[in-house]
Write an enzyme that holds these catalytic residues in place. Structure first.
Site, short mmCIF file in Angstrom:
data_model
loop_
_atom_site.label_atom_id
_atom_site.label_comp_id
_atom_site.label_asym_id
_atom_site.label_seq_id
_atom_site.Cartn_x
_atom_site.Cartn_y
_atom_site.Cartn_z
N ARG A 125 21.59 -14.68 4.98
CA ARG A 125 20.98 -13.37 4.78
C ARG A 125 21.92 -12.45 4.00
NH1 ARG A 125 20.55 -11.19 10.25
NH2 ARG A 125 19.87 -9.28 9.21
N ASP B 114 19.73 2.34 9.43
CA ASP B 114 21.10 2.03 9.83
C ASP B 114 21.17 0.57 10.28
OD1 ASP B 114 20.08 1.99 12.41
OD2 ASP B 114 21.07 3.83 13.06
N MET C 26 9.61 -7.34 4.87
CA MET C 26 9.63 -8.00 6.17
C MET C 26 10.91 -8.79 6.42
SD MET C 26 6.94 -6.74 7.30
CE MET C 26 6.83 -7.61 8.88
N ARG C 27 12.02 -8.15 6.09
CA ARG C 27 13.32 -8.73 6.38
C ARG C 27 14.21 -7.66 7.00
NH1 ARG C 27 14.79 -13.43 3.90
NH2 ARG C 27 16.99 -12.82 3.89
N SER D 174 0.83 -1.21 0.00
CA SER D 174 0.00 0.00 0.00
C SER D 174 0.86 1.26 0.00
CB SER D 174 -0.98 0.00 1.18
OG SER D 174 -0.31 0.18 2.41
N HIS E 23 7.75 3.32 9.54
CA HIS E 23 7.41 2.48 10.69
C HIS E 23 6.17 3.05 11.38
CE1 HIS E 23 8.09 -0.33 13.95
NE2 HIS E 23 7.88 0.66 14.80
#
Length: 203
Positions: free
Chosen positions: A66, A142, A91-92, A13, A110
């Site tokens: 990762r 960061d 979402m990582r 969104s 956020h």
């Protein structure tokens, strides 16, 4: 013209809000050059493909770590000459390697007034804590989660009968407003980082 990359995992969104802001001129001097999702069926990725954007699914399971995943993403970004990376429900937690490669060129939104309620379920945290005001924050990324220098915030009152869902919906409306504002400031060189402070230039 500054080149944006959008990283997302879900409905996208905020990505749609950014896309619309570019389309209607609220964001000037920018184009979306790349959309990346770690979820193949993400609605945001489908939307990007429908709009004819360079939209790619990158499967984290194809990488041993990762950092290997992030190295691949960084290579994609460099290949597309990306100026600004916009996390939009990605979402990582990105690795220090990624942060270092695009230092002060990665932003996130956020759903709280950082530094309050970082991490997951920020709206639930706000309700459980009993605050009367929460909101959303656009910030540079960061090495720490939801920690980098703050660009813009918007306050949202917490109502007596709020649920996580109703509060989230009202915060989301503010996210859609301030994320494009922050991007417009950055791509037009109106933002300067001094320590942990972000200075918005008047001219």
């Amino acid at each position: 013209m500054k080149r944006l990359a959008i990283l997302l995992s879900g409905r996208g969104s905020n990505f749609r809000a950014i896309y619309e802001a570019i389309s209607n001129g609220d964001i000037s001097n920018a184009e979306i050059a790349l959309v990346i999702s770690d979820k193949k069926e993400a609605k945001g990725l489908i939307f990007a493909k429908e709009k004819g954007l360079d939209a790619r699914f990158v499967n984290p399971k194809d990488f041993e770590s990762r950092e290997e995943f992030d190295k691949y993403i960084v290579d994609l970004l460099r290949g597309k000459e990306i100026d600004l990376v916009c996390l939009a429900g990605f979402m990582r937690v990105i690795t220090p390697y990624f942060v270092s490669a695009y230092r002060n060129r990665i932003i996130n939104i956020h759903p709280s007034l950082l530094p309050s309620f970082p991490g997951l379920n920020a709206q639930k945290q706000a309700l459980e804590y009993g605050v009367k005001i929460t909101g959303c924050t656009v910030h540079f990324v960061d090495e720490k989660v939801d920690h980098g220098p703050i660009i813009i915030q918007a306050a949202v009152p917490v109502l007596e009968n709020d649920t996580v869902e109703t509060l989230s919906d009202r915060i989301l409306k503010e996210e859609h407003r301030i994320y494009p504002q922050a991007i417009n400031l950055i791509v037009n060189d109106k933002v300067e980082i001094v320590g942990r402070r972000v200075i918005v230039k008047e001219n």
